[in-house]
Design a protein around this motif. Structure first.
Motif, PDB file in Angstrom:
ATOM      1  N   ILE A 237      -8.823  36.437 -18.685  1.00  0.00           N
ATOM      2  CA  ILE A 237      -8.425  37.537 -19.576  1.00  0.00           C
ATOM      3  C   ILE A 237      -8.177  38.815 -18.779  1.00  0.00           C
ATOM      4  CG2 ILE A 237     -10.728  38.395 -20.192  1.00  0.00           C
ATOM      5  CD1 ILE A 237      -9.635  38.808 -23.041  1.00  0.00           C
ATOM      6  N   LEU A 238      -8.892  38.990 -17.664  1.00  0.00           N
ATOM      7  CA  LEU A 238      -8.592  40.131 -16.803  1.00  0.00           C
ATOM      8  C   LEU A 238      -7.190  40.012 -16.227  1.00  0.00           C
ATOM      9  CD1 LEU A 238     -11.925  40.746 -14.823  1.00  0.00           C
ATOM     10  CD2 LEU A 238     -11.139  41.807 -16.945  1.00  0.00           C
ATOM     11  N   CYS A 239      -6.795  38.792 -15.842  1.00  0.00           N
ATOM     12  CA  CYS A 239      -5.431  38.567 -15.345  1.00  0.00           C
ATOM     13  C   CYS A 239      -4.402  38.900 -16.422  1.00  0.00           C
ATOM     14  CB  CYS A 239      -5.265  37.111 -14.907  1.00  0.00           C
ATOM     15  SG  CYS A 239      -6.093  36.694 -13.365  1.00  0.00           S
ATOM     16  N   LYS A 240      -4.640  38.437 -17.650  1.00  0.00           N
ATOM     17  CA  LYS A 240      -3.712  38.713 -18.754  1.00  0.00           C
ATOM     18  C   LYS A 240      -3.581  40.214 -18.996  1.00  0.00           C
ATOM     19  CE  LYS A 240      -4.530  34.412 -21.336  1.00  0.00           C
ATOM     20  NZ  LYS A 240      -5.075  33.831 -22.604  1.00  0.00           N
ATOM     21  N   LYS A 271     -13.745  33.622  -8.102  1.00  0.00           N
ATOM     22  CA  LYS A 271     -12.722  33.446  -9.138  1.00  0.00           C
ATOM     23  C   LYS A 271     -11.741  34.622  -9.141  1.00  0.00           C
ATOM     24  CE  LYS A 271     -13.758  29.494 -11.029  1.00  0.00           C
ATOM     25  NZ  LYS A 271     -12.786  28.356 -11.031  1.00  0.00           N
ATOM     26  N   LEU A 272     -12.241  35.809  -8.904  1.00  0.00           N
ATOM     27  CA  LEU A 272     -11.352  36.967  -8.807  1.00  0.00           C
ATOM     28  C   LEU A 272     -10.414  36.819  -7.614  1.00  0.00           C
ATOM     29  CD1 LEU A 272     -13.825  39.931  -9.538  1.00  0.00           C
ATOM     30  CD2 LEU A 272     -12.179  38.904 -11.107  1.00  0.00           C
ATOM     31  N   ASP A 273     -10.960  36.364  -6.491  1.00  0.00           N
ATOM     32  CA  ASP A 273     -10.127  36.152  -5.302  1.00  0.00           C
ATOM     33  C   ASP A 273      -9.058  35.099  -5.566  1.00  0.00           C
ATOM     34  OD1 ASP A 273     -11.653  38.004  -3.923  1.00  0.00           O
ATOM     35  OD2 ASP A 273     -12.988  36.495  -3.044  1.00  0.00           O
ATOM     36  N   GLU A 274      -9.450  33.993  -6.217  1.00  0.00           N
ATOM     37  CA  GLU A 274      -8.501  32.919  -6.512  1.00  0.00           C
ATOM     38  C   GLU A 274      -7.389  33.397  -7.433  1.00  0.00           C
ATOM     39  OE1 GLU A 274     -10.862  29.790  -8.100  1.00  0.00           O
ATOM     40  OE2 GLU A 274     -11.679  29.174  -6.145  1.00  0.00           O
ATOM     41  N   ALA A 275      -7.711  34.323  -8.306  1.00  0.00           N
ATOM     42  CA  ALA A 275      -6.713  34.872  -9.234  1.00  0.00           C
ATOM     43  C   ALA A 275      -5.914  36.008  -8.596  1.00  0.00           C
ATOM     44  CB  ALA A 275      -7.396  35.378 -10.496  1.00  0.00           C
ATOM     45  N   ARG A 276      -6.156  36.247  -7.295  1.00  0.00           N
ATOM     46  CA  ARG A 276      -5.480  37.307  -6.544  1.00  0.00           C
ATOM     47  C   ARG A 276      -5.754  38.685  -7.146  1.00  0.00           C
ATOM     48  NH1 ARG A 276       0.438  34.670  -4.926  1.00  0.00           N
ATOM     49  NH2 ARG A 276      -0.398  32.840  -3.841  1.00  0.00           N
ATOM     50  N   PRO A 297     -31.064  43.487  -8.999  1.00  0.00           N
ATOM     51  CA  PRO A 297     -30.033  44.484  -8.690  1.00  0.00           C
ATOM     52  C   PRO A 297     -28.886  44.437  -9.705  1.00  0.00           C
ATOM     53  CG  PRO A 297     -29.951  42.660  -7.133  1.00  0.00           C
ATOM     54  CD  PRO A 297     -31.209  42.478  -7.941  1.00  0.00           C
ATOM     55  N   ILE A 298     -28.298  45.600  -9.964  1.00  0.00           N
ATOM     56  CA  ILE A 298     -27.165  45.709 -10.870  1.00  0.00           C
ATOM     57  C   ILE A 298     -26.006  46.331 -10.090  1.00  0.00           C
ATOM     58  CG2 ILE A 298     -26.277  46.692 -13.026  1.00  0.00           C
ATOM     59  CD1 ILE A 298     -29.151  46.853 -14.029  1.00  0.00           C
ATOM     60  N   GLN A 299     -24.834  45.725 -10.213  1.00  0.00           N
ATOM     61  CA  GLN A 299     -23.645  46.238  -9.524  1.00  0.00           C
ATOM     62  C   GLN A 299     -22.506  46.429 -10.518  1.00  0.00           C
ATOM     63  OE1 GLN A 299     -22.391  43.780  -6.242  1.00  0.00           O
ATOM     64  NE2 GLN A 299     -23.820  44.749  -4.801  1.00  0.00           N
ATOM     65  N   ILE A 300     -21.659  47.427 -10.216  1.00  0.00           N
ATOM     66  CA  ILE A 300     -20.423  47.623 -10.954  1.00  0.00           C
ATOM     67  C   ILE A 300     -19.263  47.321 -10.009  1.00  0.00           C
ATOM     68  CG2 ILE A 300     -18.955  49.250 -12.204  1.00  0.00           C
ATOM     69  CD1 ILE A 300     -21.447  50.754 -13.024  1.00  0.00           C
ATOM     70  N   LEU A 301     -18.387  46.422 -10.425  1.00  0.00           N
ATOM     71  CA  LEU A 301     -17.168  46.124  -9.664  1.00  0.00           C
ATOM     72  C   LEU A 301     -15.974  46.768 -10.348  1.00  0.00           C
ATOM     73  CD1 LEU A 301     -17.373  42.312  -8.707  1.00  0.00           C
ATOM     74  CD2 LEU A 301     -18.228  44.299  -7.441  1.00  0.00           C
ATOM     75  N   GLN A 302     -15.102  47.391  -9.546  1.00  0.00           N
ATOM     76  CA  GLN A 302     -13.800  47.801 -10.060  1.00  0.00           C
ATOM     77  C   GLN A 302     -12.794  46.720  -9.683  1.00  0.00           C
ATOM     78  OE1 GLN A 302     -12.288  51.570  -8.663  1.00  0.00           O
ATOM     79  NE2 GLN A 302     -10.570  51.538 -10.093  1.00  0.00           N
ATOM     80  N   VAL A 303     -12.051  46.260 -10.655  1.00  0.00           N
ATOM     81  CA  VAL A 303     -11.101  45.168 -10.451  1.00  0.00           C
ATOM     82  C   VAL A 303      -9.692  45.719 -10.642  1.00  0.00           C
ATOM     83  CG1 VAL A 303     -10.365  42.870 -11.227  1.00  0.00           C
ATOM     84  CG2 VAL A 303     -12.788  43.524 -11.350  1.00  0.00           C
ATOM     85  N   PHE A 304      -8.787  45.350  -9.737  1.00  0.00           N
ATOM     86  CA  PHE A 304      -7.414  45.851  -9.814  1.00  0.00           C
ATOM     87  C   PHE A 304      -6.451  44.880  -9.178  1.00  0.00           C
ATOM     88  CE2 PHE A 304      -9.841  47.706  -6.386  1.00  0.00           C
ATOM     89  CZ  PHE A 304      -9.039  47.534  -5.273  1.00  0.00           C
TER      90      PHE A 304
END
Length: 304
Positions: A237-240, A271-276, A297-304
């Motif tokens: 859904i992030l890809c879409k 999975k993010l890497d595989e989806a480029r 631990p808690i992390q926030i990722l920015q995806v782009f």
């Protein structure tokens, strides 16, 4: 009352309204404070003894009513905002209930809410879509603190959606018609800045056309990659969302996760890497604003 006493009173108030366990309240700090002021303790005892008053029956009756009351499966928790307002939530007492874990507030949602308060410009006058909103803490904090133009909560489980709507109304907001991606939502009561709606959103079946109608500027999610079975659909859904964004608009995506299992979290990144899809770890916020336990631990990722 000095600054130390004010701080201690504030701590007890925050712990109490967040429904933390009695044992977790800062009793040791209170004991140290009282030990420094033995005269205060003696003064309280002397005043009590000097009244020579019998305890009122009403107090015993009230105590009996509380002790005999049936245990409920839900509780109300209040989170105090730095601005002076509050966010109050009705949520389940059990981690898993009604076949879902979405009826309680998880730590990553609180963490993301704190981070949002320190990064208001990301949300100010923007259209925000939250994926997997749960019972609504993060979104309600953002709507009350970060001045978005439009905020869309979303989830799929019917019990979660019902509790989410209940909490939105509990905090004084008015919703637009649900699941109408094209209709402009009603204005939120007591605010001319935020428009609010709740969407029933299935990550597997929603189309790019429907997502393009949502037309969000910012996408956020908290604690949605705890299960390997969910990671693929979430990555899709992030890809879409990135594919259907308008050329002239930028899209900001932030995903907060509690890293309970490092292998599961690495799977999400893979999975993010595989989806480029590119990603980077976002710097933590400077100050903890709410009362909650951080055991992992808690992390926030920015995806782009």
């Amino acid at each position: 009352m000095d600054i130390t006493e004010n701080t201690l009173c504030d701590a007890f108030q925050r712990y109490f309204f967040c429904c933390r366990q009695i044992g977790s309240l800062p009793w040791q700090d209170l004991a140290q404070q009282l030990m420094q002021q033995p005269c205060l303790i003696l003064n309280i005892l002397e005043k009590h003894e000097s009244t020579e008053a019998e305890p009122q029956d009403e107090l015993y009756n009230a105590l009996a009513e509380v002790l005999n009351a049936e245990q409920t499966t839900k509780s109300y928790k209040s989170y105090f905002l730095p601005s002076g307002g509050t966010v109050t939530l009705c949520e389940s007492k059990a981690i898993i209930s009604e076949g879902t874990t979405g009826l309680v507030t998880w730590e990553a949602a609180i963490f993301l809410a704190e981070w949002a308060i320190e990064n208001i410009d990301i949300f100010r006058n923007r259209t925000v879509l939250e994926l997997g909103s749960g019972i609504g803490l993060t979104g309600l904090v953002i709507c009350k603190s970060c001045f978005p133009k439009k905020y869309m909560f979303s989830d799929f489980h019917q019990k979660v959606l019902s509790k989410l709507r209940e909490n939105i109304h509990l905090n004084g907001f008015v919703l637009s018609d649900d699941n109408d991606y094209t209709k402009k939502p009603e204005r939120v009561k007591d605010s001319d800045a935020v428009q609010m709606s709740v969407l029933e959103l299935d990550w597997e079946s929603i189309t790019e056309q429907q997502l393009s109608q949502i037309d969000a500027d910012v996408i956020i999610a908290a604690d949605v990659v705890y299960d390997p079975d969910v990671i693929t659909s979430f990555s899709n859904i992030l890809c879409k969302l990135l594919l259907c964004k308008k050329v002239e608009k930028s899209l900001h995506i932030f995903v907060a996760s509690t890293v309970r299992n490092s292998e599961t979290y690495k799977l999400f990144q893979t999975k993010l890497d595989e989806a480029r899809l590119k990603w980077q770890i976002v710097a933590d916020h400077k100050k903890k604003k709410f009362v909650y336990d951080v055991n992992c631990p808690i992390q926030i990722l920015q995806v782009f």
